[in-house]
Write an enzyme that holds these catalytic residues in place. Sequence first.
Site, PDB file in Angstrom:
ATOM      1  N   SER A   1       0.856  -1.183   0.000  1.00 26.20           N
ATOM      2  CA  SER A   1       0.000   0.000   0.000  1.00 26.20           C
ATOM      3  C   SER A   1       0.894   1.235   0.000  1.00 26.20           C
ATOM      4  O   SER A   1       1.954   1.235  -0.628  1.00 26.20           O
ATOM      5  CB  SER A   1      -0.938  -0.033   1.212  1.00 26.20           C
ATOM      6  OG  SER A   1      -1.781   1.096   1.227  1.00 26.20           O
TER       7      SER A   1
ATOM      8  N   TYR B   1      -5.367   7.761  -6.365  1.00 29.39           N
ATOM      9  CA  TYR B   1      -4.290   6.923  -5.817  1.00 29.39           C
ATOM     10  C   TYR B   1      -4.580   6.588  -4.362  1.00 29.39           C
ATOM     11  O   TYR B   1      -4.445   5.432  -3.944  1.00 29.39           O
ATOM     12  CB  TYR B   1      -2.958   7.664  -5.941  1.00 29.39           C
ATOM     13  CG  TYR B   1      -1.770   6.877  -5.429  1.00 29.39           C
ATOM     14  CD1 TYR B   1      -1.363   5.711  -6.073  1.00 29.39           C
ATOM     15  CD2 TYR B   1      -1.044   7.306  -4.320  1.00 29.39           C
ATOM     16  CE1 TYR B   1      -0.272   4.987  -5.615  1.00 29.39           C
ATOM     17  CE2 TYR B   1       0.050   6.593  -3.862  1.00 29.39           C
ATOM     18  CZ  TYR B   1       0.431   5.430  -4.509  1.00 29.39           C
ATOM     19  OH  TYR B   1       1.510   4.715  -4.053  1.00 29.39           O
TER      20      TYR B   1
ATOM     21  N   LYS C   1      -4.961   2.849  -2.609  1.00 32.33           N
ATOM     22  CA  LYS C   1      -4.065   2.394  -1.555  1.00 32.33           C
ATOM     23  C   LYS C   1      -4.827   2.075  -0.257  1.00 32.33           C
ATOM     24  O   LYS C   1      -4.453   1.150   0.472  1.00 32.33           O
ATOM     25  CB  LYS C   1      -2.980   3.441  -1.314  1.00 32.33           C
ATOM     26  CG  LYS C   1      -2.030   3.636  -2.478  1.00 32.33           C
ATOM     27  CD  LYS C   1      -1.137   2.416  -2.710  1.00 32.33           C
ATOM     28  CE  LYS C   1      -1.515   1.549  -3.855  1.00 32.33           C
ATOM     29  NZ  LYS C   1      -0.566   0.420  -4.072  1.00 32.33           N
TER      30      LYS C   1
END
Length: 322
Positions: A156, A183, A187
């Site tokens: 992550s 993003y 994650k």
Amino acid sequence: MAAAFGATSTTEDVLQDVNLHGKRILVTGVSAGLGVETARALAAHGAEVVGAVRDLAKAERATAEARAEVQNRGSITFIDLDLASLKSVRACADALLADGRPFDAVIANAGVMRTPFWHTEDGFEMQFGTNHLGHFVLVNRIASLIAPGGRLVNVSSAGHRYSDVDLDDPNFANTPYDPMVAYGRSKTANILFAVEFDRRHKEKGVRATAIHPGGIATELARHMQPGEIDELLKQINAQAAAAGRPPFQWKTVPQGAATTVWAGFVAPADEIGAKYCEDCHVASLTDGKMDIVSGGVRAYALDPERAKALWAKSEEMVGERF
């Protein structure tokens, strides 16, 4: 534990006394940066590493030195995988299932960052589709191959602090697209996936965790605009100065991959299961959303009910139940 590791520990520090002979490990994204170093380090300690990669020629070039180094100790071989195509993901899983050999660990390392507003072959927002949904389908399809005592390690990022997942609009159909928010969503999804996978599999002796490798200068940032990294570093260092901390320092690639191998093969399973790790330790909760260098994990990323909801949404999106 016998040794204490931290932000500057390398893969060799972490694996110094670890013998991985007889271990078989699947690592996605073994064609650059962290993936290459993770594969090299594991194979150097005796493991049989299967690298799942989109570009076989690139992977062979990127790992040529590593494969020469580890011969007669471990091995690095490859299998086709394009995480932005569920057809490719399913073909990869089918091939691994047909082979039938178990894995002692699966490391979901591959990913993209801050892409333009692109979509995967199946119409998913590129970052969520690649970083989360591709791995979600692959890992669940081959879950039966993870041996008892095995682990799933999702790579992550501290970037998860930019955003929780949006289960109502995962593809930005009704939301203005922001590459960093996208993003962050992907994650956070990596962490939540580990939380729910761990819950579902720990009774079988299989545990799952998510990790932040740290700030490393790799090709992951290739979609960022010129000067964007410099501007981000200015913001980070201003935050650090205000908090009385030293300026940000990049990690080396071996330092960046250290937490991955620590979580996969060194840390006690009960310590890392359903957790988020950084700098070779389990991270504590933090409210620091944008201060990404101070460490810690946002509570929403470890919320078990949120993890269950993401699992259900992911199944709906890919048209497959696990």
